[in-house]
Design a protein around this motif. Structure first.
Motif, PDB file in Angstrom:
ATOM      1  N   SER A 168       0.820  -1.213   0.000  1.00  0.00           N
ATOM      2  CA  SER A 168       0.000   0.000   0.000  1.00  0.00           C
ATOM      3  C   SER A 168       0.852   1.261   0.000  1.00  0.00           C
ATOM      4  CB  SER A 168      -0.926  -0.011   1.219  1.00  0.00           C
ATOM      5  OG  SER A 168      -1.748   1.132   1.246  1.00  0.00           O
ATOM      6  N   GLU A 169       1.979   1.217   0.689  1.00  0.00           N
ATOM      7  CA  GLU A 169       2.869   2.378   0.691  1.00  0.00           C
ATOM      8  C   GLU A 169       3.446   2.643  -0.692  1.00  0.00           C
ATOM      9  OE1 GLU A 169       5.715   1.521   3.712  1.00  0.00           O
ATOM     10  OE2 GLU A 169       4.369   2.073   5.366  1.00  0.00           O
ATOM     11  N   SER A 170       3.682   1.560  -1.443  1.00  0.00           N
ATOM     12  CA  SER A 170       4.218   1.705  -2.804  1.00  0.00           C
ATOM     13  C   SER A 170       3.127   2.040  -3.812  1.00  0.00           C
ATOM     14  CB  SER A 170       4.929   0.419  -3.230  1.00  0.00           C
ATOM     15  OG  SER A 170       5.995   0.113  -2.371  1.00  0.00           O
ATOM     16  N   HIS A 171       1.896   1.638  -3.525  1.00  0.00           N
ATOM     17  CA  HIS A 171       0.769   1.840  -4.450  1.00  0.00           C
ATOM     18  C   HIS A 171      -0.431   2.396  -3.670  1.00  0.00           C
ATOM     19  CE1 HIS A 171       3.062  -0.522  -7.376  1.00  0.00           C
ATOM     20  NE2 HIS A 171       3.265  -1.389  -6.405  1.00  0.00           N
ATOM     21  N   PRO A 172      -0.353   3.633  -3.230  1.00  0.00           N
ATOM     22  CA  PRO A 172      -1.378   4.182  -2.332  1.00  0.00           C
ATOM     23  C   PRO A 172      -2.758   4.316  -2.949  1.00  0.00           C
ATOM     24  CG  PRO A 172       0.147   5.902  -3.036  1.00  0.00           C
ATOM     25  CD  PRO A 172       0.733   4.604  -3.487  1.00  0.00           C
ATOM     26  N   LYS A 173      -2.868   4.277  -4.271  1.00  0.00           N
ATOM     27  CA  LYS A 173      -4.179   4.430  -4.905  1.00  0.00           C
ATOM     28  C   LYS A 173      -4.853   3.100  -5.225  1.00  0.00           C
ATOM     29  CE  LYS A 173      -3.458   9.025  -6.844  1.00  0.00           C
ATOM     30  NZ  LYS A 173      -3.539   9.878  -8.057  1.00  0.00           N
ATOM     31  N   VAL A 174      -4.245   2.008  -4.778  1.00  0.00           N
ATOM     32  CA  VAL A 174      -4.848   0.686  -4.942  1.00  0.00           C
ATOM     33  C   VAL A 174      -5.438   0.254  -3.610  1.00  0.00           C
ATOM     34  CG1 VAL A 174      -4.422  -1.738  -5.482  1.00  0.00           C
ATOM     35  CG2 VAL A 174      -3.236   0.046  -6.772  1.00  0.00           C
ATOM     36  N   LYS A 175      -6.685  -0.164  -3.617  1.00  0.00           N
ATOM     37  CA  LYS A 175      -7.342  -0.645  -2.405  1.00  0.00           C
ATOM     38  C   LYS A 175      -7.509  -2.165  -2.472  1.00  0.00           C
ATOM     39  CE  LYS A 175     -10.041   1.714   0.025  1.00  0.00           C
ATOM     40  NZ  LYS A 175     -11.182   2.405   0.673  1.00  0.00           N
ATOM     41  N   THR A 176      -7.335  -2.803  -1.328  1.00  0.00           N
ATOM     42  CA  THR A 176      -7.431  -4.262  -1.249  1.00  0.00           C
ATOM     43  C   THR A 176      -8.629  -4.654  -0.394  1.00  0.00           C
ATOM     44  OG1 THR A 176      -5.025  -4.440  -1.399  1.00  0.00           O
ATOM     45  CG2 THR A 176      -6.224  -6.378  -0.632  1.00  0.00           C
ATOM     46  N   ASP A 177      -9.461  -5.534  -0.927  1.00  0.00           N
ATOM     47  CA  ASP A 177     -10.601  -6.093  -0.199  1.00  0.00           C
ATOM     48  C   ASP A 177     -10.210  -7.510   0.209  1.00  0.00           C
ATOM     49  OD1 ASP A 177     -12.966  -7.141   0.716  1.00  0.00           O
ATOM     50  OD2 ASP A 177     -14.183  -6.488  -0.977  1.00  0.00           O
ATOM     51  N   LEU A 178      -9.880  -7.701   1.488  1.00  0.00           N
ATOM     52  CA  LEU A 178      -9.373  -8.979   1.986  1.00  0.00           C
ATOM     53  C   LEU A 178     -10.438  -9.674   2.822  1.00  0.00           C
ATOM     54  CD1 LEU A 178      -7.076 -11.028   2.561  1.00  0.00           C
ATOM     55  CD2 LEU A 178      -6.389  -9.554   4.473  1.00  0.00           C
ATOM     56  N   GLU A 179     -10.669 -10.967   2.525  1.00  0.00           N
ATOM     57  CA  GLU A 179     -11.639 -11.764   3.282  1.00  0.00           C
ATOM     58  C   GLU A 179     -10.980 -13.055   3.739  1.00  0.00           C
ATOM     59  OE1 GLU A 179     -15.717 -14.325   2.456  1.00  0.00           O
ATOM     60  OE2 GLU A 179     -15.312 -12.562   1.211  1.00  0.00           O
ATOM     61  N   GLU A 180     -11.224 -13.430   4.997  1.00  0.00           N
ATOM     62  CA  GLU A 180     -10.675 -14.684   5.529  1.00  0.00           C
ATOM     63  C   GLU A 180     -11.591 -15.850   5.215  1.00  0.00           C
ATOM     64  OE1 GLU A 180     -10.332 -17.992   8.067  1.00  0.00           O
ATOM     65  OE2 GLU A 180     -11.640 -16.439   8.883  1.00  0.00           O
ATOM     66  N   ARG A 181     -11.007 -16.918   4.669  1.00  0.00           N
ATOM     67  CA  ARG A 181     -11.729 -18.164   4.422  1.00  0.00           C
ATOM     68  C   ARG A 181     -10.791 -19.330   4.689  1.00  0.00           C
ATOM     69  NH1 ARG A 181     -15.589 -17.966  -0.983  1.00  0.00           N
ATOM     70  NH2 ARG A 181     -16.682 -16.005  -0.530  1.00  0.00           N
ATOM     71  N   PRO A 182     -11.326 -20.518   5.005  1.00  0.00           N
ATOM     72  CA  PRO A 182     -10.454 -21.694   5.076  1.00  0.00           C
ATOM     73  C   PRO A 182      -9.863 -21.978   3.706  1.00  0.00           C
ATOM     74  CG  PRO A 182     -12.771 -22.334   5.181  1.00  0.00           C
ATOM     75  CD  PRO A 182     -12.734 -20.842   5.302  1.00  0.00           C
ATOM     76  N   SER A 183      -8.783 -22.756   3.681  1.00  0.00           N
ATOM     77  CA  SER A 183      -8.050 -22.964   2.432  1.00  0.00           C
ATOM     78  C   SER A 183      -8.929 -23.481   1.301  1.00  0.00           C
ATOM     79  CB  SER A 183      -6.879 -23.922   2.670  1.00  0.00           C
ATOM     80  OG  SER A 183      -5.867 -23.278   3.418  1.00  0.00           O
ATOM     81  N   ASN A 184      -9.800 -24.456   1.588  1.00  0.00           N
ATOM     82  CA  ASN A 184     -10.694 -24.958   0.543  1.00  0.00           C
ATOM     83  C   ASN A 184     -11.616 -23.855   0.031  1.00  0.00           C
ATOM     84  OD1 ASN A 184      -9.670 -27.568   0.639  1.00  0.00           O
ATOM     85  ND2 ASN A 184     -11.150 -28.246   2.169  1.00  0.00           N
ATOM     86  N   GLY A 185     -12.078 -22.995   0.949  1.00  0.00           N
ATOM     87  CA  GLY A 185     -12.941 -21.882   0.558  1.00  0.00           C
ATOM     88  C   GLY A 185     -12.216 -20.845  -0.271  1.00  0.00           C
ATOM     89  N   VAL A 186     -10.921 -20.680  -0.020  1.00  0.00           N
ATOM     90  CA  VAL A 186     -10.109 -19.757  -0.830  1.00  0.00           C
ATOM     91  C   VAL A 186     -10.078 -20.233  -2.276  1.00  0.00           C
ATOM     92  CG1 VAL A 186      -7.757 -18.934  -1.253  1.00  0.00           C
ATOM     93  CG2 VAL A 186      -8.689 -18.925   1.080  1.00  0.00           C
ATOM     94  N   VAL A 187      -9.783 -21.522  -2.461  1.00  0.00           N
ATOM     95  CA  VAL A 187      -9.718 -22.091  -3.813  1.00  0.00           C
ATOM     96  C   VAL A 187     -11.058 -21.939  -4.524  1.00  0.00           C
ATOM     97  CG1 VAL A 187      -9.497 -24.252  -5.106  1.00  0.00           C
ATOM     98  CG2 VAL A 187      -7.853 -23.697  -3.307  1.00  0.00           C
ATOM     99  N   GLN A 188     -12.141 -22.282  -3.840  1.00  0.00           N
ATOM    100  CA  GLN A 188     -13.453 -22.209  -4.471  1.00  0.00           C
ATOM    101  C   GLN A 188     -13.820 -20.767  -4.801  1.00  0.00           C
ATOM    102  OE1 GLN A 188     -15.142 -25.105  -5.330  1.00  0.00           O
ATOM    103  NE2 GLN A 188     -16.198 -23.598  -6.611  1.00  0.00           N
ATOM    104  N   GLY A 189     -13.475 -19.851  -3.920  1.00  0.00           N
ATOM    105  CA  GLY A 189     -13.778 -18.441  -4.172  1.00  0.00           C
ATOM    106  C   GLY A 189     -13.057 -17.892  -5.392  1.00  0.00           C
ATOM    107  N   VAL A 190     -11.796 -18.281  -5.572  1.00  0.00           N
ATOM    108  CA  VAL A 190     -11.049 -17.839  -6.755  1.00  0.00           C
ATOM    109  C   VAL A 190     -11.633 -18.483  -8.007  1.00  0.00           C
ATOM    110  CG1 VAL A 190      -8.788 -17.838  -7.890  1.00  0.00           C
ATOM    111  CG2 VAL A 190      -8.953 -17.361  -5.439  1.00  0.00           C
TER     112      VAL A 190
END
Length: 305
Positions: free
Chosen positions: A123-145
């Protein structure tokens, strides 16, 4: 035919009215909440039911309750309204100079151990980019992508990635967490099988650590003596401190939460305790320019162990 009818008739105002009727219990109160005439509200609901070909409400003298079809529409309708509201917020950010959004899913281990500093530096290097981070279990991460919910994800390397492109993100080491006066606390290292006579505090059932420890217990011919599931590493540390059992967590998570509570951590000698966390994406071509920036940045953050 039904799909075309839905596209023409399932407008957001009617959908919002439908949710309001459920929440308020009567058409009159819902119409007042949505600032629409009762007759117009009734007409919208009738047309919606005609378009779907099902009854959405049971109309009773004291109010309106959902049918089974209504429950289905409520589930999807609320998600649609949430997504529209979220879209509006994100688009509004562009008027304030935000250059782009990256939607990201990650498991608990990555979020607790590594991402706070990595995303801060990005974020310090790219201040105009926003990140939407969500916690999921590993299997849920794969399915979400896979489902397009996120541009990239971070999960445990022993997860079935279902054809996603994956690269190494970080490595971590699992340790056994226990009170300082536990009989095993004086050991320099431990084999997981040697811990199975103790009660356990486990992470939530979908976590990769929980699934791996259960599998390792079965391989040792025993069952994990699980007393309680907890949602995160901080909760695990508190339960261990309260003598509810011992637990398995990454070394860095122990340093963040367990050490200050006077707990002891003993490294595991099992091969599976040395883990890789991986970055997963559908493919590089599908990444937006800002998502590619973050993907390439995170690939370069791995530190030697």
């Amino acid at each position: 035919m039904l799909q075309k009818s839905l596209i023409r008739r399932l407008d957001l105002i009617t959908l919002q009215l439908f949710v309001a009727v459920h929440e308020e219990g009567t058409l009159t109160r819902a119409a007042a909440r949505e600032a629409i005439a009762v007759s117009a509200a009734s007409k919208r609901l009738v047309e919606l039911e005609q378009a779907l070909g099902v009854a959405l409400f049971v109309r009773q003298a004291r109010g309106m309750s959902l049918t089974a079809a209504g429950e289905t529409l409520l589930h999807h309708g609320r998600q649609m309204l949430f997504n529209v509201e979220k879209m509006g917020l994100e688009l509004g950010e562009h008027s304030h100079g935000v250059r782009g959004y990256v939607r990201m899913l990650a498991n608990l281990s990555a979020i607790i151990q590594f991402l706070p500093e990595d995303l801060r530096d990005f974020s310090e290097s790219h201040p105009k980019v926003k990140t939407d981070l969500e916690e999921r279990p590993s299997n849920g991460v794969v399915q979400g992508v896979l489902d397009g919910v996120a541009d990239l994800g971070i999960c445990s390397s022993d997860t079935d990635t279902k054809g996603l492109l994956s690269v190494t993100y970080r490595r971590d080491t699992l340790v056994v967490l226990m009170p300082a006066d536990h009989p095993l606390a004086r050991r320099e290292t431990l084999a997981f099988a040697d811990t199975l006579d103790s009660d356990y505090v486990g992470l939530h059932s979908a976590s990769s650590i929980n699934m791996r420890t259960h599998a390792a217990a079965r391989e040792a011919g025993k069952l994990l003596r699980l007393r309680i599931h907890v949602p995160g590493f901080d909760a695990m540390c508190r339960m261990v401190q309260a003598n509810m059992g011992i637990g398995i967590l990454p070394q860095k998570a122990y340093e963040l939460f367990g050490r200050a509570l006077g707990l002891q951590a003993v490294p595991l000698t099992d091969e599976w305790a040395d883990r890789q966390l991986i970055l997963v994406i559908r493919n590089e071509v599908s990444l937006s320019p800002v998502s590619r920036l973050l993907f390439e940045y995170l690939q370069g953050t791995e530190a030697p162990i």
